[in-house]
Scaffold this motif. Structure first.
Motif, PDB file in Angstrom:
ATOM      1  N   LEU A 125       7.155  25.372 -51.851  1.00 48.59           N
ATOM      2  CA  LEU A 125       8.595  25.120 -51.759  1.00 48.59           C
ATOM      3  C   LEU A 125       9.031  24.058 -52.750  1.00 48.59           C
ATOM      4  N   VAL A 126      10.204  24.267 -53.368  1.00 41.94           N
ATOM      5  CA  VAL A 126      10.778  23.229 -54.214  1.00 41.94           C
ATOM      6  C   VAL A 126      11.272  22.096 -53.324  1.00 41.94           C
ATOM      7  N   PHE A 127      11.573  20.950 -53.929  1.00 42.50           N
ATOM      8  CA  PHE A 127      11.760  19.735 -53.133  1.00 42.50           C
ATOM      9  C   PHE A 127      12.916  19.831 -52.145  1.00 42.50           C
ATOM     10  N   ALA A 128      14.042  20.445 -52.539  1.00 41.80           N
ATOM     11  CA  ALA A 128      15.200  20.500 -51.634  1.00 41.80           C
ATOM     12  C   ALA A 128      14.919  21.411 -50.445  1.00 41.80           C
ATOM     13  N   GLU A 129      14.230  22.525 -50.683  1.00 42.00           N
ATOM     14  CA  GLU A 129      13.878  23.426 -49.585  1.00 42.00           C
ATOM     15  C   GLU A 129      12.874  22.754 -48.646  1.00 42.00           C
ATOM     16  N   LYS A 130      11.908  22.052 -49.232  1.00 42.21           N
ATOM     17  CA  LYS A 130      10.917  21.362 -48.412  1.00 42.21           C
ATOM     18  C   LYS A 130      11.586  20.293 -47.552  1.00 42.21           C
ATOM     19  N   LEU A 131      12.503  19.541 -48.145  1.00 41.66           N
ATOM     20  CA  LEU A 131      13.202  18.496 -47.391  1.00 41.66           C
ATOM     21  C   LEU A 131      14.026  19.095 -46.267  1.00 41.66           C
ATOM     22  N   ASP A 132      14.726  20.204 -46.548  1.00 39.77           N
ATOM     23  CA  ASP A 132      15.552  20.848 -45.534  1.00 39.77           C
ATOM     24  C   ASP A 132      14.695  21.349 -44.371  1.00 39.77           C
ATOM     25  N   LEU A 133      13.551  21.955 -44.674  1.00 41.76           N
ATOM     26  CA  LEU A 133      12.670  22.485 -43.626  1.00 41.76           C
ATOM     27  C   LEU A 133      12.066  21.361 -42.795  1.00 41.76           C
ATOM     28  N   HIS A 148      18.936  26.789 -45.128  1.00 41.90           N
ATOM     29  CA  HIS A 148      18.110  27.953 -45.426  1.00 41.90           C
ATOM     30  C   HIS A 148      17.630  28.714 -44.188  1.00 41.90           C
ATOM     31  N   ILE A 149      17.885  28.216 -42.986  1.00 41.33           N
ATOM     32  CA  ILE A 149      17.380  28.849 -41.773  1.00 41.33           C
ATOM     33  C   ILE A 149      18.492  29.658 -41.102  1.00 41.33           C
ATOM     34  N   LYS A 150      18.265  30.960 -40.941  1.00 46.11           N
ATOM     35  CA  LYS A 150      19.228  31.811 -40.258  1.00 46.11           C
ATOM     36  C   LYS A 150      19.248  31.471 -38.774  1.00 46.11           C
ATOM     37  N   SER A 151      20.406  31.558 -38.170  1.00 45.73           N
ATOM     38  CA  SER A 151      20.515  31.246 -36.751  1.00 45.73           C
ATOM     39  C   SER A 151      19.875  32.362 -35.932  1.00 45.73           C
ATOM     40  N   LEU A 152      19.477  32.036 -34.720  1.00 46.63           N
ATOM     41  CA  LEU A 152      18.889  33.036 -33.831  1.00 46.63           C
ATOM     42  C   LEU A 152      19.873  34.150 -33.516  1.00 46.63           C
ATOM     43  N   ASP A 153      21.167  33.818 -33.396  1.00 52.84           N
ATOM     44  CA  ASP A 153      22.177  34.840 -33.105  1.00 52.84           C
ATOM     45  C   ASP A 153      22.269  35.839 -34.244  1.00 52.84           C
ATOM     46  N   ASP A 154      22.218  35.350 -35.499  1.00 53.18           N
ATOM     47  CA  ASP A 154      22.245  36.251 -36.660  1.00 53.18           C
ATOM     48  C   ASP A 154      21.031  37.164 -36.658  1.00 53.18           C
TER      49      ASP A 154
END
Length: 430
Positions: A125-133, A148-154
């Motif tokens: 993962l690039v740094f922004a994705e890693k930080l978000d996760l 970057h994370i889809k909601s459970l409802d979606d």
């Protein structure tokens, strides 16, 4: 263990709950390990994660999730594909690892997977994705606040629409043929008669089958590409007249693009990696968040190269604080990250910009605010003075009068807020 409604438990939610309860899952080679050797294994050799939880009603519960299972984390760096559970868990285990060490660890783990006879690989993962996760897994942001994370409802809606569309496309029945008053041979005869009636009907389907067929299509890339052409109305024309705006050639004046999830894009602040800089990664957060300057060597913080902080900017987002990303190495930047750059802290040394998209100071500081922080009473370097109004110069006291730091910090934030407004950041995220 399956869930009570027959569906597979969500692996991301399970991992977030495990981290919150400080009971990390156990890598195993079998979904139901019966020996110690099957649960005493490395992540590369494992094929499952066993999640353990305690319930007041059911006692201890164990859920086995395959490490190859796709998660709700969508990685643009991986071609907008769902990240597998192995990559997610590996990212969490390396949450405090620097960019260079993380890349090295990823390559080493992929080599271990190859030696273990597995064809899969983990995603770097690039740094922004890693930080978000990492911040989402740690519970530092809300369930539906990840970029970057889809909601459970979606997820449930997409899965349900895909199942319904596939059933209709395959000729499945969309009406339950049940009649509580018809039993035995009479019921069978009634069902046969209904099947004949339904066989003669023309199935119209719904909007999903008409527009998409049995496979759900994602048109987000088309919307992202062409929405910028129609995002504004003419201010000088007749009332209510829509026109296609002409996009400026200066990227600094283009509004940052919102993420597909609808979240406001997170602005980025770059720091100088120079050892002579008064503000570096160990002490920048205490300075910008608390208004207190602490020498970098006395801050006691680890040498991380990615940080985030929140700040309320009244003219841009008066109700909700904006989350900023702070980094001192842009080598892992994707091209769109430069559109989110709002400020650059500098010591006046031009070698700092050699890996930047804009290496000429005049061009760089037309896209982002330059910030020079020096000691009060010391002369400002000639290079900084030559860069003109694009660089904000502030000074902090050398002594123990730290009460003045707050005033300096407010000057810095006012400058960043003004620059963001000039770049087009507004209350709608632009």
């Amino acid at each position: 263990m399956a869930s009570t409604n027959g569906t597979q438990p969500d692996s991301l939610s399970l991992l977030r709950q495990s981290i919150a309860s400080q009971i990390l899952p156990i890598p195993t080679t079998d979904a139901d390990p019966s020996t110690q050797s099957e649960s005493n294994t490395t992540l590369a050799q494992a094929s499952y994660l066993i999640f353990n939880s305690q319930s007041s009603h059911n006692g201890a519960q164990h859920v086995a999730i395959p490490l190859t299972q796709p998660t709700r984390f969508i990685s643009p760096a991986a071609g907008d594909k769902p990240l597998d559970l192995r990559s997610v868990y590996f990212c969490w285990l390396n949450k405090d690892t620097g960019v260079g060490d993380y890349i090295t660890a990823t390559q080493a783990h992929n080599e271990e997977l190859k030696q273990a006879g597995k064809s899969e690989t983990i995603t770097n993962l690039v740094f922004a994705e890693k930080l978000d996760l990492v911040t989402w897994l740690a519970g530092e942001i809300g369930e539906n606040e990840s970029e970057h994370i889809k909601s459970l409802d979606d997820n449930r809606k997409t899965s349900r629409e895909a199942t319904d569309a596939a059933t209709i496309a395959q000729g499945g029945e969309d009406v339950e043929m049940r009649d509580a008053g018809v039993e035995g041979a009479g019921r069978k005869q009634e069902e046969e008669r209904l099947r004949e009636i339904y066989a003669g009907e023309r199935k119209m389907g719904d909007r999903n089958t008409v527009l998409r067929g049995s496979k759900i299509q994602d048109f987000a890339d088309v919307r992202k590409k062409y929405s910028a052409m129609f995002f504004a109305k003419s201010r000088g024309g007749a009332p209510g007249q829509n026109v296609v705006p002409s996009l400026t050639n200066n990227p600094a004046l283009r509004p940052p693009i919102k993420s597909q999830s609808g979240r406001r894009p997170e602005p980025i602040i770059l720091l100088s990696p120079s050892a002579s800089s008064l503000l570096r990664m160990p002490n920048i957060k205490s300075f910008l968040e608390e208004g207190l300057y602490v020498p970098p060597e006395a801050s006691g913080n680890s040498g991380t190269n990615i940080l985030h902080l929140t700040r309320t900017l009244p003219s841009i987002s008066p109700a909700k604080p904006i989350r900023f990303i702070l980094v001192d190495d842009p080598s892992s930047f994707r091209p769109d990250y430069w559109d989110r750059l709002v400020a650059v802290f500098t010591t006046g040394q031009t070698w700092q910009f050699k890996n930047y998209k804009w290496q000429a100071p005049a061009e760089l500081f037309s896209h982002a605010l330059g910030v020079y922080v020096g000691w009060r009473g010391d002369a400002v370097p000639d290079t900084v003075q030559g860069w003109g109004r694009g660089v904000l110069t502030v000074n902090i006291d050398k002594g123990m009068q730290r009460w003045r730091d707050r005033e300096v910090v407010e000057d810095v934030w006012r400058g960043i807020e003004q620059k963001m407004r000039a770049m087009g950041w507004g209350r709608d995220g632009r």
